[in-house]
Design an enzyme around this catalytic site. Structure first.
Site, mmCIF file in Angstrom:
data_model
loop_
_atom_site.group_PDB
_atom_site.id
_atom_site.type_symbol
_atom_site.label_atom_id
_atom_site.label_comp_id
_atom_site.label_asym_id
_atom_site.label_seq_id
_atom_site.Cartn_x
_atom_site.Cartn_y
_atom_site.Cartn_z
ATOM 1 C CE LYS A 88 -54.581 25.201 -40.165
ATOM 2 N NZ LYS A 88 -55.992 25.526 -40.492
ATOM 3 C CE LYS A 145 -52.323 34.195 -42.175
ATOM 4 N NZ LYS A 145 -53.328 33.122 -41.972
ATOM 5 C CE LYS A 172 -60.098 36.479 -45.585
ATOM 6 N NZ LYS A 172 -58.725 35.972 -45.888
ATOM 7 C CG ASP A 185 -48.601 27.093 -46.534
ATOM 8 O OD1 ASP A 185 -47.552 27.653 -46.190
ATOM 9 O OD2 ASP A 185 -48.714 25.879 -46.710
#
Length: 299
Positions: free
Chosen positions: A41, A46, A72, A159
Site C-alpha cells: 500500500k 516500501k 517521485k 497498490d
C-alpha cells in the site's frame, strides 16, 4: 453520445485472465541475478524496506542493483543521500536517443556499492509506468549493467491497479509484499496477491511472503496469512530509529549503533539471507472483498 459496443473485447490475454497486456519480449529478460519486486500500500514503507534490504544484501557480499519505479524518484535517496535524476528525465535531455547515454548518466553508486537507478514515470494521467520500467531494463541491458549483478530489487509504487505497475513482475523471481497490522494494508496485500497470481500464469514470478512493517503486533497479518496460505517472513517494528534514518537520508546500516538500530539491522540481514537462500513458491488464495472485510478486525 456514442453507442455501447455490442461485442465486448476479448480480455483473455497472455498475462492472466482479463489481461490485454503485451507479453514480454524474451530479449528483455533479466538473467544471472535474483530479482525481487517489492509491493504494498502507498506509504507503507516500501522504499525504506527496499533500501535497507539492498544494504543488507550488500553486507552479505552481494552485488546489488535497486530500481525505483515511482515518479517521485525517492526510492534510493537513503542509499545515495540525494534525489538522483530519473531515466525518463535523462532520456528527455537527449531527445529519447538512448545511444547518446553512458551508464553513469543514469546509474549511481550508493551505500556499500549498491547501484541505484530511478526509472521515474510520466506525469499523472499522461502515460503508463510499465513503459518506463521496460525502457529502464533495456538501457541496463544495453550497457551490460546486469551482467555483474547478483540481486536486483524493484521498488514499486502503491497498490497494483494496472498492468503498467505490475510490469516488474515480468522480471521478478519473487514478489515481496510490505504490509502493516491494519485493515487497509492487509486489504491492499490481498489485491496484490491476486495480481501476482495473474502474472504467475505466464511468468516465473512467485510470492515470497510478506514483511510486517511499522507494527508493534502482527496478529491480524498472521491471521490473514493462515487463512489464505501465505507467510510472514519478517517483522520490522515501529521504531523511531527508522524514522530518524530517513530524516538523515541514510540506511540503518549507517546509523549509530544503538540498541534499536542493531535490532532492526539483524532482522534485515535475516530477511536478505532468507530471500537469497530461496523461499517456497507460495500460491495463496486471495479472498473476495466481502470475505476479507469480515475476516479482519475485532469481535
Amino acid at each position: 453520445m456514442s453507442p455501447l459496443d455490442r461485442t465486448p473485447p476479448s480480455l483473455r490475454g497472455q498475462d492472466g485472465e482479463g489481461s490485454v497486456q503485451v507479453h514480454q519480449d524474451d530479449a528483455a529478460k533479466i538473467e544471472g541475478a535474483k530479482v525481487f519486486s517489492v509491493y504494498g500500500k502507498g506509504g507503507i514503507g516500501k522504499s525504506t524496506t527496499s533500501s535497507n534490504l539492498s544494504a543488507a544484501f550488500s553486507m552479505l557480499g552481494k552485488r546489488v542493483l535497486q530500481i525505483g519505479c515511482d515518479p517521485k524518484h525517492d526510492s534510493t535517496f537513503t542509499l545515495t543521500g540525494t534525489l538522483v535524476p530519473t531515466v525518463i528525465d535523462i532520456l528527455k535531455e537527449v531527445d529519447f536517443h538512448p545511444e547518446e547515454l553512458r551508464a553513469e548518466d543514469f546509474v549511481f553508486e550508493g551505500f556499500n556499492g549498491v547501484k541505484c537507478v530511478e526509472a521515474g514515470g510520466p506525469p499523472a494521467g499522461t502515460g503508463c509506468g510499465g513503459y518506463v520500467v521496460g525502457q529502464t531494463v533495456k538501457l541496463l541491458k544495453q550497457h551490460h549493467m546486469l551482467e555483474d549483478t547478483d540481486v536486483v530489487i524493484f521498488d514499486v509504487l502503491g497498490d497494483v491497479v494496472c498492468g503498467g505497475f505490475a510490469a516488474p513482475l515480468q522480471h521478478a523471481d519473487r514478489a515481496l509484499i510490505v504490509t502493516a497490522n491494519d485493515f487497509d494494508s492487509i486489504y491492499a496485500m490481498n489485491r496484490i496477491i491476486a495480481a501476482v497470481q495473474a502474472k504467475s500464469v505466464n511468468y516465473k514470478v512467485r510470492l515470497a511472503g510478506c514483511v510486517a512493517n511499522r507494527s508493534k503486533d502482527t496478529d491480524e497479518v498472521d491471521r490473514y496469512c493462515r487463512t489464505v496460505g501465505f507467510n510472514r517472513i519478517a517483522h520490522m517494528p515501529d521504531l523511531d530509529a527508522i524514522r530518524r534514518s530517513r530524516l538523515k537520508k541514510k540506511t540503518l546500516f549507517e546509523m549509530p549503533d544503538d540498541e534499536e538500530v542493531v535490532q532492526v539491522r539483524k532482522e534485515y540481514i535475516r530477511l536478505a539471507e532468507t530471500l537469497w537462500n530461496g523461499t517456497e513458491p507460495l500460491a495463496p488464495a486471495p479472498l473476495p472483498d466481502r470475505e476479507i472485510f469480515e475476516l479482519l478486525g475485532f469481535d
